[in-house]
Motif scaffolding. Structure first.
Motif, short mmCIF file in Angstrom:
data_model
loop_
_atom_site.label_atom_id
_atom_site.label_comp_id
_atom_site.label_asym_id
_atom_site.label_seq_id
_atom_site.Cartn_x
_atom_site.Cartn_y
_atom_site.Cartn_z
N UNK A 149 0.83 -1.21 0.00
CA UNK A 149 0.00 0.00 0.00
C UNK A 149 0.86 1.25 0.00
N UNK A 150 1.92 1.24 0.81
CA UNK A 150 2.83 2.39 0.81
C UNK A 150 3.45 2.61 -0.57
N UNK A 209 2.20 1.65 -3.43
CA UNK A 209 1.15 2.10 -4.34
C UNK A 209 0.91 3.60 -4.20
N UNK A 210 0.79 4.07 -2.97
CA UNK A 210 0.52 5.49 -2.74
C UNK A 210 1.69 6.34 -3.24
N UNK A 211 2.91 5.88 -3.02
CA UNK A 211 4.08 6.63 -3.48
C UNK A 211 4.19 6.68 -5.00
N UNK A 212 3.62 5.68 -5.66
CA UNK A 212 3.71 5.63 -7.12
C UNK A 212 2.67 6.52 -7.80
N UNK A 213 1.70 6.98 -7.05
CA UNK A 213 0.65 7.83 -7.64
C UNK A 213 1.18 9.23 -7.92
N UNK A 214 0.68 9.80 -8.97
CA UNK A 214 1.07 11.17 -9.32
C UNK A 214 0.13 12.15 -8.64
N UNK A 215 0.20 12.16 -7.33
CA UNK A 215 -0.65 13.08 -6.57
C UNK A 215 0.24 13.87 -5.61
N UNK A 216 -0.22 15.05 -5.21
CA UNK A 216 0.58 15.85 -4.28
C UNK A 216 0.78 15.11 -2.95
N UNK A 262 0.38 16.09 0.05
CA UNK A 262 -0.74 16.29 0.99
C UNK A 262 -1.86 15.30 0.72
N UNK A 263 -2.11 15.03 -0.55
CA UNK A 263 -3.17 14.08 -0.91
C UNK A 263 -2.79 12.67 -0.50
N UNK A 264 -1.52 12.32 -0.67
CA UNK A 264 -1.09 10.98 -0.28
C UNK A 264 -1.17 10.80 1.23
N UNK A 265 -0.96 11.87 1.98
CA UNK A 265 -1.08 11.81 3.44
C UNK A 265 -2.53 11.56 3.85
N UNK A 266 -3.48 11.94 3.02
CA UNK A 266 -4.90 11.69 3.29
C UNK A 266 -5.28 10.30 2.81
N UNK A 267 -4.76 9.89 1.66
CA UNK A 267 -5.13 8.60 1.06
C UNK A 267 -4.59 7.41 1.85
N UNK A 268 -3.33 7.49 2.27
CA UNK A 268 -2.73 6.33 2.91
C UNK A 268 -3.49 5.86 4.16
N UNK A 269 -3.89 6.74 5.08
CA UNK A 269 -4.64 6.25 6.25
C UNK A 269 -5.95 5.56 5.89
N UNK A 270 -6.57 5.99 4.81
CA UNK A 270 -7.82 5.35 4.37
C UNK A 270 -7.52 3.93 3.90
N UNK A 271 -6.47 3.77 3.12
CA UNK A 271 -6.09 2.44 2.63
C UNK A 271 -5.57 1.56 3.77
N UNK A 272 -4.87 2.15 4.71
CA UNK A 272 -4.38 1.39 5.86
C UNK A 272 -5.56 0.87 6.69
#
Length: 112
Positions: free
Chosen positions: A42-43, A45-52, A54-64
């Motif tokens: 999951x980490x 995956x989130x790092x591979x996304x082309x998103x800012x 701040x957005x990855x800091x929001x997305x990762x806890x949801x996926x976790x």
């Protein structure tokens, strides 16, 4: 006398290698490895996304949170288990060796 010391050393070595009782609320080694594998995937995956960032800091806890739901555990059980295993460096090293092995097998299967 020399053999007495060797006998004590041998008994101590055997006793220290025996499995310690794991508290009831701690995840098993297999569960811990499976969750660690999912967390690292999951980490990545989130790092591979082309998103800012701040957005990855929001997305990762949801996926976790979804990982913990998948295994039917609250995050507090994972955290308590992680803290438990971190107290024994060799045990944590062993768990991470298994985690890396699992990730390597997945990567190899993905590439084929």
């Amino acid at each position: 006398m020399k053999y007495t010391y060797l006998a004590f050393a041998f008994i101590f070595a055997i006793a220290s290698c025996q499995e310690k009782d794991v508290p009831e609320n701690i995840l098993s080694e297999d569960q811990m490895v499976n969750i660690l594998v999912d967390i690292h995937l999951t980490e990545g995956f989130v790092q591979s996304l082309s998103i800012p960032y701040d957005s990855s800091k929001v997305l990762y806890p949801i996926l976790e949170k979804q990982i913990f739901e998948k295994y039917g555990i609250p995050d507090s059980v994972y955290i308590e288990s992680l803290e438990y295993y971190l107290r024994d460096v060799s045990k944590m090293e062993y768990l991470y060796e298994r985690t890396i092995d699992s990730l390597t097998v997945r990567e190899k299967n993905f590439q084929e």
